[in-house]
Design a protein around this motif. Structure first.
Motif, PDB file in Angstrom:
ATOM      1  N   PHE A 139      53.359  40.880  40.232  1.00  0.00           N
ATOM      2  CA  PHE A 139      53.009  39.658  40.958  1.00  0.00           C
ATOM      3  C   PHE A 139      51.655  39.808  41.641  1.00  0.00           C
ATOM      4  N   ILE A 140      51.458  40.933  42.323  1.00  0.00           N
ATOM      5  CA  ILE A 140      50.187  41.195  43.000  1.00  0.00           C
ATOM      6  C   ILE A 140      49.057  41.325  41.980  1.00  0.00           C
ATOM      7  N   TYR A 141      49.352  42.008  40.870  1.00  0.00           N
ATOM      8  CA  TYR A 141      48.318  42.273  39.860  1.00  0.00           C
ATOM      9  C   TYR A 141      47.804  40.985  39.237  1.00  0.00           C
ATOM     10  N   TYR A 142      48.703  40.104  38.781  1.00  0.00           N
ATOM     11  CA  TYR A 142      48.207  38.910  38.089  1.00  0.00           C
ATOM     12  C   TYR A 142      47.571  37.912  39.062  1.00  0.00           C
ATOM     13  N   ASN A 143      48.061  37.849  40.299  1.00  0.00           N
ATOM     14  CA  ASN A 143      47.436  36.946  41.271  1.00  0.00           C
ATOM     15  C   ASN A 143      46.055  37.459  41.684  1.00  0.00           C
ATOM     16  N   TRP A 144      45.941  38.764  41.859  1.00  0.00           N
ATOM     17  CA  TRP A 144      44.645  39.357  42.201  1.00  0.00           C
ATOM     18  C   TRP A 144      43.634  39.099  41.106  1.00  0.00           C
ATOM     19  N   ASN A 145      44.034  39.257  39.860  1.00  0.00           N
ATOM     20  CA  ASN A 145      43.129  39.003  38.744  1.00  0.00           C
ATOM     21  C   ASN A 145      42.827  37.523  38.576  1.00  0.00           C
ATOM     22  N   GLY A 146      43.773  36.675  38.966  1.00  0.00           N
ATOM     23  CA  GLY A 146      43.509  35.242  38.960  1.00  0.00           C
ATOM     24  C   GLY A 146      42.433  34.869  39.960  1.00  0.00           C
ATOM     25  N   VAL A 147      42.495  35.464  41.146  1.00  0.00           N
ATOM     26  CA  VAL A 147      41.475  35.229  42.170  1.00  0.00           C
ATOM     27  C   VAL A 147      40.126  35.763  41.714  1.00  0.00           C
ATOM     28  N   ARG A 148      40.131  36.929  41.082  1.00  0.00           N
ATOM     29  CA  ARG A 148      38.880  37.516  40.580  1.00  0.00           C
ATOM     30  C   ARG A 148      38.248  36.658  39.489  1.00  0.00           C
ATOM     31  N   ALA A 149      39.073  36.088  38.623  1.00  0.00           N
ATOM     32  CA  ALA A 149      38.559  35.320  37.486  1.00  0.00           C
ATOM     33  C   ALA A 149      38.073  33.932  37.904  1.00  0.00           C
ATOM     34  N   GLN A 150      38.772  33.300  38.828  1.00  0.00           N
ATOM     35  CA  GLN A 150      38.460  31.911  39.168  1.00  0.00           C
ATOM     36  C   GLN A 150      37.846  31.744  40.551  1.00  0.00           C
ATOM     37  N   GLY A 151      37.864  32.818  41.344  1.00  0.00           N
ATOM     38  CA  GLY A 151      37.413  32.699  42.719  1.00  0.00           C
ATOM     39  C   GLY A 151      38.566  32.187  43.583  1.00  0.00           C
ATOM     40  N   PRO A 152      38.555  32.491  44.880  1.00  0.00           N
ATOM     41  CA  PRO A 152      39.667  32.083  45.758  1.00  0.00           C
ATOM     42  C   PRO A 152      39.931  30.581  45.731  1.00  0.00           C
TER      43      PRO A 152
END
Length: 246
Positions: A139-152
Motif C-alpha cells: 500500500f505504501i509502495y504503490y501510493n508513494w510511486n503514484g505521488v512520485r509519478a504524478q506529483g502530490p
C-alpha cells in the motif's frame, strides 16, 4: 527442522526480543510474556526466508557470466523475464523500476507459503499479521510511486474522479476503496493459506498415510498461486497509481 527453528526462536527471544521489552513498556506497550515475547516460529521463518533470498541474490550476482551463464543465473533470468513480462503487460511503459519489488514479493510470499509443506511447521502467511504487514508495505509502495509519478496534487486529483461536481461523493469512496485493498490483500492470502494448512492437518490426523500427499500437492499449488496473485495485484495497483492521464 522443528527443533532447530525452536532453538533459533529462543536465541531471538534472548538477544533481540526480550531486550526490547523495557523500550516497549516506556511506549505504553505491555508485552504479556516479557521473558519470551516471540511465542512461535513465525518471525524466525521470515528471517530465514529473508537471509536465504539475500544469499541467493548475492550468489547470482557474483556468478554473472555473459558467455557461460550458470544454473543459478539461468533460474534468475527466467524469473526476471517472467516478472518483467507481467509488469510490461499490466503497467506498460515505465514498468522496469518496479520489477525488483514485485520479484521480492513473489519470492518472499512463495517461500513463506511453501514452509507449510514441512512436517510440524506452520505456514508463516497463515498468521494474519504477516499478510497484513506485506499488504501495508505494498500500500505504501504503490501510493508513494503514484505521488512520485504524478506529483502530490496530481495524485490527489485522481481520487476526485473525472467529473468535478461528483468530487464530494467520489473522494471518500476512492479513499475507502484504497484502504479496502489492505484488507483484501491480507484476507485473501491469510484465508487461503490458513485453510490449506487446516485441511492438510485434518487429513494427516485422520489418514496419516497416502491420502494426505494429495493435500500436500494442493497446498503446493495454492502456495504458488497465492504468491503469483499477490504479485499480480501489486502490479495492478501500481498501474492505477503511476498512470498519468492526459
Amino acid at each position: 527442522m522443528l527443533s532447530l527453528l525452536t532453538a533459533l526462536t529462543h536465541l531471538l527471544n534472548v538477544y533481540f526480543a526480550a531486550p526490547l521489552v523495557p523500550f516497549l513498556t516506556r511506549l505504553g506497550i505491555h508485552v504479556s510474556h516479557p521473558n519470551a515475547p516471540l511465542r512461535d516460529n513465525t518471525l524466525t521463518l521470515e528471517l530465514l526466508v529473508m537471509f536465504g533470498l539475500l544469499f541467493f541474490f548475492v550468489i547470482a550476482r557474483a556468478s554473472l557470466n555473459v558467455e557461460k551463464p550458470g544454473t543459478v543465473q539461468g533460474v534468475f533470468e527466467l524469473l526476471n523475464d517472467f516478472v518483467s513480462s507481467q509488469g510490461e503487460a499490466i503497467i506498460g511503459h515505465g514498468y522496469e523500476p518496479h520489477v525488483a519489488y514485485a520479484t521480492l514479493i513473489l519470492l518472499f510470499v512463495g517461500c513463506c507459503n511453501l514452509f507449510g509443506l514441512l512436517p510440524g511447521i506452520e505456514t508463516p502467511t497463515a498468521k494474519p499479521y504477516v499478510p497484513l504487514a506485506l499488504a501495508l508495505l505494498t500500500f505504501i509502495y504503490y501510493n508513494w510511486n503514484g505521488v512520485r509519478a504524478q506529483g502530490p496534487i496530481g495524485y490527489v486529483k485522481h481520487f476526485a474522479g473525472p467529473i468535478w461536481w461528483l468530487t464530494p461523493l467520489m473522494f471518500p469512496i476512492e479513499i475507502i476503496s484504497h484502504l479496502a485493498r489492505i484488507m483484501s490483500l491480507t484476507i485473501r492470502l491469510y484465508a487461503n493459506m490458513f485453510a490449506s494448512d487446516l485441511l492438510t492437518l485434518v487429513f494427516f490426523s485422520m489418514i496419516p498415510i497416502g491420502v494426505p500427499v494429495v493435500f500436500l500437492g494442493l497446498h503446493f499449488g495454492v502456495a504458488l498461486i497465492q504468491a503469483y496473485v499477490f504479485m499480480l495485484l501489486t502490479f495492478i495497483y501500481l498501474s492505477m497509481a503511476v498512470t498519468v492521464e492526459h
